[in-house]
Write a protein that holds these residues in place. Structure first.
Motif, PDB file in Angstrom:
ATOM      1  N   ASP A  82       8.613  -1.837  -1.235  1.00 42.61           N
ATOM      2  CA  ASP A  82       7.721  -0.690  -1.157  1.00 42.61           C
ATOM      3  C   ASP A  82       8.040   0.026   0.149  1.00 42.61           C
ATOM      4  OD1 ASP A  82       5.663   1.163  -1.120  1.00 42.61           O
ATOM      5  OD2 ASP A  82       4.194  -0.257  -1.894  1.00 42.61           O
ATOM      6  N   MET A  83       8.344   1.297   0.077  1.00 45.51           N
ATOM      7  CA  MET A  83       8.755   2.023   1.275  1.00 45.51           C
ATOM      8  C   MET A  83       7.566   2.428   2.144  1.00 45.51           C
ATOM      9  SD  MET A  83      11.791   1.505   0.572  1.00 45.51           S
ATOM     10  CE  MET A  83      12.632   2.175   1.987  1.00 45.51           C
ATOM     11  N   LYS A  84       6.367   2.443   1.586  1.00 38.67           N
ATOM     12  CA  LYS A  84       5.167   2.821   2.342  1.00 38.67           C
ATOM     13  C   LYS A  84       4.251   1.602   2.464  1.00 38.67           C
ATOM     14  CE  LYS A  84       5.856   7.461   1.811  1.00 38.67           C
ATOM     15  NZ  LYS A  84       7.080   7.870   2.409  1.00 38.67           N
ATOM     16  N   MET A  85       4.409   0.876   3.561  1.00 37.73           N
ATOM     17  CA  MET A  85       3.576  -0.305   3.797  1.00 37.73           C
ATOM     18  C   MET A  85       2.798  -0.106   5.093  1.00 37.73           C
ATOM     19  SD  MET A  85       6.171  -3.385   2.681  1.00 37.73           S
ATOM     20  CE  MET A  85       7.354  -3.078   3.986  1.00 37.73           C
ATOM     21  N   PRO A  86       1.667  -0.785   5.262  1.00 30.93           N
ATOM     22  CA  PRO A  86       0.812  -0.543   6.428  1.00 30.93           C
ATOM     23  C   PRO A  86       1.373  -1.047   7.766  1.00 30.93           C
ATOM     24  CG  PRO A  86      -0.143  -2.242   5.016  1.00 30.93           C
ATOM     25  CD  PRO A  86       1.057  -1.689   4.299  1.00 30.93           C
ATOM     26  N   VAL A  95      18.452  -4.763  -2.435  1.00 25.58           N
ATOM     27  CA  VAL A  95      17.151  -4.184  -2.107  1.00 25.58           C
ATOM     28  C   VAL A  95      16.999  -2.889  -2.894  1.00 25.58           C
ATOM     29  CG1 VAL A  95      15.652  -3.287  -0.286  1.00 25.58           C
ATOM     30  CG2 VAL A  95      17.218  -5.180   0.224  1.00 25.58           C
ATOM     31  N   ILE A  96      15.948  -2.834  -3.694  1.00 29.18           N
ATOM     32  CA  ILE A  96      15.630  -1.627  -4.451  1.00 29.18           C
ATOM     33  C   ILE A  96      14.354  -1.038  -3.870  1.00 29.18           C
ATOM     34  CG2 ILE A  96      15.036  -0.660  -6.703  1.00 29.18           C
ATOM     35  CD1 ILE A  96      16.679  -2.944  -7.961  1.00 29.18           C
ATOM     36  N   GLY A  97      14.476   0.127  -3.262  1.00 24.62           N
ATOM     37  CA  GLY A  97      13.329   0.807  -2.691  1.00 24.62           C
ATOM     38  C   GLY A  97      12.477   1.417  -3.789  1.00 24.62           C
ATOM     39  N   GLN A  98      11.178   1.458  -3.537  1.00 20.76           N
ATOM     40  CA  GLN A  98      10.263   2.070  -4.499  1.00 20.76           C
ATOM     41  C   GLN A  98       9.146   2.773  -3.747  1.00 20.76           C
ATOM     42  OE1 GLN A  98       8.440  -0.888  -6.977  1.00 20.76           O
ATOM     43  NE2 GLN A  98       8.018  -2.251  -5.291  1.00 20.76           N
ATOM     44  N   SER A  99       8.716   3.883  -4.302  1.00 18.78           N
ATOM     45  CA  SER A  99       7.659   4.655  -3.664  1.00 18.78           C
ATOM     46  C   SER A  99       6.837   5.383  -4.718  1.00 18.78           C
ATOM     47  CB  SER A  99       8.257   5.675  -2.689  1.00 18.78           C
ATOM     48  OG  SER A  99       7.228   6.420  -2.078  1.00 18.78           O
ATOM     49  N   ASP A 121       7.162  -0.052   7.802  1.00 23.73           N
ATOM     50  CA  ASP A 121       7.620   0.689   6.629  1.00 23.73           C
ATOM     51  C   ASP A 121       8.812  -0.007   5.984  1.00 23.73           C
ATOM     52  OD1 ASP A 121      10.088   1.604   7.809  1.00 23.73           O
ATOM     53  OD2 ASP A 121       9.031   3.277   8.711  1.00 23.73           O
ATOM     54  N   GLY A 122       9.076   0.347   4.736  1.00 22.92           N
ATOM     55  CA  GLY A 122      10.136  -0.287   3.977  1.00 22.92           C
ATOM     56  C   GLY A 122      11.524  -0.017   4.528  1.00 22.92           C
ATOM     57  N   TYR A 123      11.691   1.094   5.239  1.00 25.30           N
ATOM     58  CA  TYR A 123      12.986   1.415   5.828  1.00 25.30           C
ATOM     59  C   TYR A 123      13.348   0.387   6.900  1.00 25.30           C
ATOM     60  CZ  TYR A 123      11.570   5.769   3.610  1.00 25.30           C
ATOM     61  OH  TYR A 123      11.119   6.694   2.707  1.00 25.30           O
ATOM     62  N   SER A 124      12.393   0.117   7.781  1.00 26.71           N
ATOM     63  CA  SER A 124      12.617  -0.877   8.845  1.00 26.71           C
ATOM     64  C   SER A 124      12.788  -2.272   8.260  1.00 26.71           C
ATOM     65  CB  SER A 124      11.444  -0.878   9.827  1.00 26.71           C
ATOM     66  OG  SER A 124      11.324   0.381  10.449  1.00 26.71           O
ATOM     67  N   ALA A 125      11.960  -2.606   7.277  1.00 29.61           N
ATOM     68  CA  ALA A 125      12.052  -3.929   6.656  1.00 29.61           C
ATOM     69  C   ALA A 125      13.402  -4.116   5.969  1.00 29.61           C
ATOM     70  CB  ALA A 125      10.917  -4.129   5.658  1.00 29.61           C
ATOM     71  N   THR A 126      13.895  -3.073   5.305  1.00 26.32           N
ATOM     72  CA  THR A 126      15.205  -3.157   4.647  1.00 26.32           C
ATOM     73  C   THR A 126      16.303  -3.381   5.666  1.00 26.32           C
ATOM     74  OG1 THR A 126      14.500  -1.778   2.799  1.00 26.32           O
ATOM     75  CG2 THR A 126      16.873  -1.901   3.218  1.00 26.32           C
ATOM     76  N   TYR A 153      16.930   2.915  -5.867  1.00 25.80           N
ATOM     77  CA  TYR A 153      15.661   3.553  -5.533  1.00 25.80           C
ATOM     78  C   TYR A 153      14.953   3.941  -6.819  1.00 25.80           C
ATOM     79  CZ  TYR A 153      12.339   6.767  -3.352  1.00 25.80           C
ATOM     80  OH  TYR A 153      11.189   7.388  -2.917  1.00 25.80           O
ATOM     81  N   LEU A 154      13.669   3.645  -6.895  1.00 27.83           N
ATOM     82  CA  LEU A 154      12.845   3.978  -8.059  1.00 27.83           C
ATOM     83  C   LEU A 154      11.524   4.575  -7.587  1.00 27.83           C
ATOM     84  CD1 LEU A 154      13.344   0.658 -10.049  1.00 27.83           C
ATOM     85  CD2 LEU A 154      14.363   2.870 -10.598  1.00 27.83           C
ATOM     86  N   THR A 155      10.929   5.404  -8.441  1.00 28.25           N
ATOM     87  CA  THR A 155       9.600   5.922  -8.142  1.00 28.25           C
ATOM     88  C   THR A 155       8.583   5.214  -9.033  1.00 28.25           C
ATOM     89  OG1 THR A 155       9.944   7.759  -9.675  1.00 28.25           O
ATOM     90  CG2 THR A 155      10.393   8.188  -7.355  1.00 28.25           C
ATOM     91  N   LYS A 156       7.390   5.046  -8.492  1.00 29.02           N
ATOM     92  CA  LYS A 156       6.303   4.418  -9.236  1.00 29.02           C
ATOM     93  C   LYS A 156       5.588   5.479 -10.051  1.00 29.02           C
ATOM     94  CE  LYS A 156       5.299   1.132  -5.551  1.00 29.02           C
ATOM     95  NZ  LYS A 156       4.271   0.758  -4.585  1.00 29.02           N
ATOM     96  N   PRO A 157       4.999   5.139 -11.151  1.00 23.41           N
ATOM     97  CA  PRO A 157       4.949   3.801 -11.722  1.00 23.41           C
ATOM     98  C   PRO A 157       6.313   3.415 -12.305  1.00 23.41           C
ATOM     99  CG  PRO A 157       3.898   5.341 -13.214  1.00 23.41           C
ATOM    100  CD  PRO A 157       4.261   6.114 -11.972  1.00 23.41           C
TER     101      PRO A 157
END
Length: 77
Positions: free
Chosen positions: A9-13, A33-37, A16-21, A56-60
């Protein structure tokens, strides 16, 4: 490492997912790693790939889209 696939998840509290990746890729370059937002903005997809995401995928998320993305990445490697 035993981790082969991460749905990030690229938006985490906390971080963020960028740093975590980037951190994941530092110790496990082979992990997929597949990013999702849910709230994708223009440039988010590119920013995800720059951080090291393999897809990269968008939710849902749709099941077939997820499986198709995983197949493409795994078959490419």
């Amino acid at each position: 490492s035993d981790i082969n696939l991460v749905l990030m998840d690229m938006k985490m509290p906390e971080m963020d997912g960028y740093s975590a990746t980037r951190m994941i890729k530092e110790f496990n370059r082979r992990a997929v790693v597949i990013g999702q937002s849910a709230f994708a903005l223009p440039g988010d997809k590119e920013k995800s790939f720059e951080a090291g995401c393999d897809g990269y995928l968008t939710k849902p998320l749709e099941k077939e889209q997820l499986f198709s993305t995983i197949r493409k990445i795994v078959n490419k490697n």
